[in-house]
Design an enzyme around this catalytic site. Structure first.
Site, PDB file in Angstrom:
ATOM      1  N   GLY A   1      46.690 -18.165 -40.539  1.00  0.00           N
ATOM      2  CA  GLY A   1      45.657 -17.863 -39.556  1.00  0.00           C
ATOM      3  C   GLY A   1      44.690 -16.859 -40.153  1.00  0.00           C
ATOM      4  O   GLY A   1      45.074 -16.067 -41.030  1.00  0.00           O
TER       5      GLY A   1
ATOM      6  N   GLN B   1      38.172 -10.458 -40.100  1.00  0.00           N
ATOM      7  CA  GLN B   1      38.842 -10.272 -41.396  1.00  0.00           C
ATOM      8  C   GLN B   1      37.943 -10.661 -42.572  1.00  0.00           C
ATOM      9  O   GLN B   1      38.242 -10.325 -43.714  1.00  0.00           O
ATOM     10  CB  GLN B   1      40.140 -11.096 -41.460  1.00  0.00           C
ATOM     11  CG  GLN B   1      41.216 -10.578 -40.500  1.00  0.00           C
ATOM     12  CD  GLN B   1      42.482 -11.415 -40.612  1.00  0.00           C
ATOM     13  OE1 GLN B   1      42.576 -12.471 -40.018  1.00  0.00           O
ATOM     14  NE2 GLN B   1      43.446 -10.942 -41.401  1.00  0.00           N
TER      15      GLN B   1
ATOM     16  N   CYS C   1      50.163 -10.226 -42.390  1.00  0.00           N
ATOM     17  CA  CYS C   1      48.732 -10.242 -42.095  1.00  0.00           C
ATOM     18  C   CYS C   1      47.967 -10.200 -43.412  1.00  0.00           C
ATOM     19  O   CYS C   1      48.293  -9.388 -44.281  1.00  0.00           O
ATOM     20  CB  CYS C   1      48.371  -9.037 -41.228  1.00  0.00           C
ATOM     21  SG  CYS C   1      46.613  -8.976 -40.790  1.00  0.00           S
ATOM     22  N   LEU C   2      46.980 -11.062 -43.554  1.00  0.00           N
ATOM     23  CA  LEU C   2      46.218 -11.112 -44.804  1.00  0.00           C
ATOM     24  C   LEU C   2      45.409  -9.834 -45.033  1.00  0.00           C
ATOM     25  O   LEU C   2      44.951  -9.591 -46.150  1.00  0.00           O
ATOM     26  CB  LEU C   2      45.281 -12.329 -44.809  1.00  0.00           C
ATOM     27  CG  LEU C   2      45.980 -13.699 -44.808  1.00  0.00           C
ATOM     28  CD1 LEU C   2      44.951 -14.819 -44.721  1.00  0.00           C
ATOM     29  CD2 LEU C   2      46.839 -13.869 -46.062  1.00  0.00           C
TER      30      LEU C   2
ATOM     31  N   HIS D   1      48.378 -13.052 -32.442  1.00  0.00           N
ATOM     32  CA  HIS D   1      48.037 -12.193 -33.588  1.00  0.00           C
ATOM     33  C   HIS D   1      46.535 -12.286 -33.878  1.00  0.00           C
ATOM     34  O   HIS D   1      45.866 -11.262 -34.072  1.00  0.00           O
ATOM     35  CB  HIS D   1      48.871 -12.652 -34.790  1.00  0.00           C
ATOM     36  CG  HIS D   1      48.599 -11.955 -36.080  1.00  0.00           C
ATOM     37  ND1 HIS D   1      49.586 -11.296 -36.785  1.00  0.00           N
ATOM     38  CD2 HIS D   1      47.466 -11.825 -36.816  1.00  0.00           C
ATOM     39  CE1 HIS D   1      49.046 -10.785 -37.895  1.00  0.00           C
ATOM     40  NE2 HIS D   1      47.766 -11.099 -37.940  1.00  0.00           N
ATOM     41  N   GLU D   2      46.009 -13.505 -33.902  1.00  0.00           N
ATOM     42  CA  GLU D   2      44.584 -13.683 -34.246  1.00  0.00           C
ATOM     43  C   GLU D   2      43.665 -13.172 -33.131  1.00  0.00           C
ATOM     44  O   GLU D   2      42.619 -12.571 -33.417  1.00  0.00           O
ATOM     45  CB  GLU D   2      44.289 -15.157 -34.555  1.00  0.00           C
ATOM     46  CG  GLU D   2      45.100 -15.754 -35.698  1.00  0.00           C
ATOM     47  CD  GLU D   2      45.063 -14.945 -36.982  1.00  0.00           C
ATOM     48  OE1 GLU D   2      44.066 -14.242 -37.231  1.00  0.00           O
ATOM     49  OE2 GLU D   2      46.057 -15.003 -37.741  1.00  0.00           O
TER      50      GLU D   2
ATOM     51  N   HIS E   1      43.193  -9.569 -33.409  1.00  0.00           N
ATOM     52  CA  HIS E   1      42.161  -9.190 -34.388  1.00  0.00           C
ATOM     53  C   HIS E   1      40.777  -9.120 -33.744  1.00  0.00           C
ATOM     54  O   HIS E   1      39.968  -8.267 -34.096  1.00  0.00           O
ATOM     55  CB  HIS E   1      42.103 -10.221 -35.529  1.00  0.00           C
ATOM     56  CG  HIS E   1      43.064  -9.966 -36.639  1.00  0.00           C
ATOM     57  ND1 HIS E   1      43.063  -8.813 -37.393  1.00  0.00           N
ATOM     58  CD2 HIS E   1      44.049 -10.740 -37.153  1.00  0.00           C
ATOM     59  CE1 HIS E   1      44.008  -8.886 -38.315  1.00  0.00           C
ATOM     60  NE2 HIS E   1      44.641 -10.054 -38.189  1.00  0.00           N
TER      61      HIS E   1
HETATM   62 ZN    ZN Z   1      46.255 -10.630 -39.280  1.00  0.00          ZN
END
Ligand code: ZN
Length: 162
Positions: free
Chosen positions: A43, A48, A91-92, A133-134, A137
């Site tokens: 995701g 991000q 998480c990226l 989660h997304e 963000h």
């Molecule tokens: Zn993340």
């Protein structure tokens, strides 16, 4: 397309609604999916990559089977009745550390697709956690914000050391 790492301020800000599905929005989604697959993620949310708009991309199962890219514009999540579940999340934007995050196990989501259509669906399992989660963000919330203070401190110490 570069993926930002915390503590970049843009990861802690609230994103604005997407007002219209333009060719630029479709191009952004395509580039984000490419960046997500390249980073081996499941995701990726627009902030991000430094775009402060309410949009994220997801492909929860591509590592196990055939790719199923999904794009969510202006998503709104409502928890469905049922038990909370704990999933281990990465998480990226927080490379090298994982957190056990407690969230509702099933959610109803409304969003707009890239054709401008209003959509609604229910999700559970890994997809439910990934969507929450997304969407976090888009509100400037990261996984450590979902932890108790002691766990949060330990997570951030591990991140600094990673
Ligand atoms: Zn993340």
């Amino acid at each position: 397309m570069d993926i930002l790492s915390w503590p970049d301020d843009r990861l802690s800000a609230v994103c604005a609604e997407v007002t219209e599905i333009t060719p630029e929005v479709r191009d952004l989604a395509a580039q984000m999916l490419k960046a997500m697959y390249a980073a081996k993620g499941r995701g990726l949310a627009a902030p991000q990559v430094g775009v402060m708009q309410r949009l994220f991309v997801m492909d929860a199962g591509w590592k196990e089977g055939s790719p199923t890219p999904q794009v969510f514009v202006n998503p709104v999540v409502t928890a469905l009745p049922g038990a909370d579940v704990i999933q281990t999340e990465g998480c990226l934007s927080l490379r090298g550390v994982l957190a056990d995050v407690t969230r509702p196990g099933a959610v109803s989501v409304t969003w707009t697709d890239l054709d401008g259509r209003a959509r609604q669906a229910e999700f559970d399992g890994f997809e439910a956690a990934c969507i929450q989660h997304e969407v976090d963000h888009l509100d400037g919330v990261l996984i450590f914000d979902r932890l108790e203070q002691a766990e949060r401190d330990a997570f951030l110490a591990a991140y600094e050391a990673a």
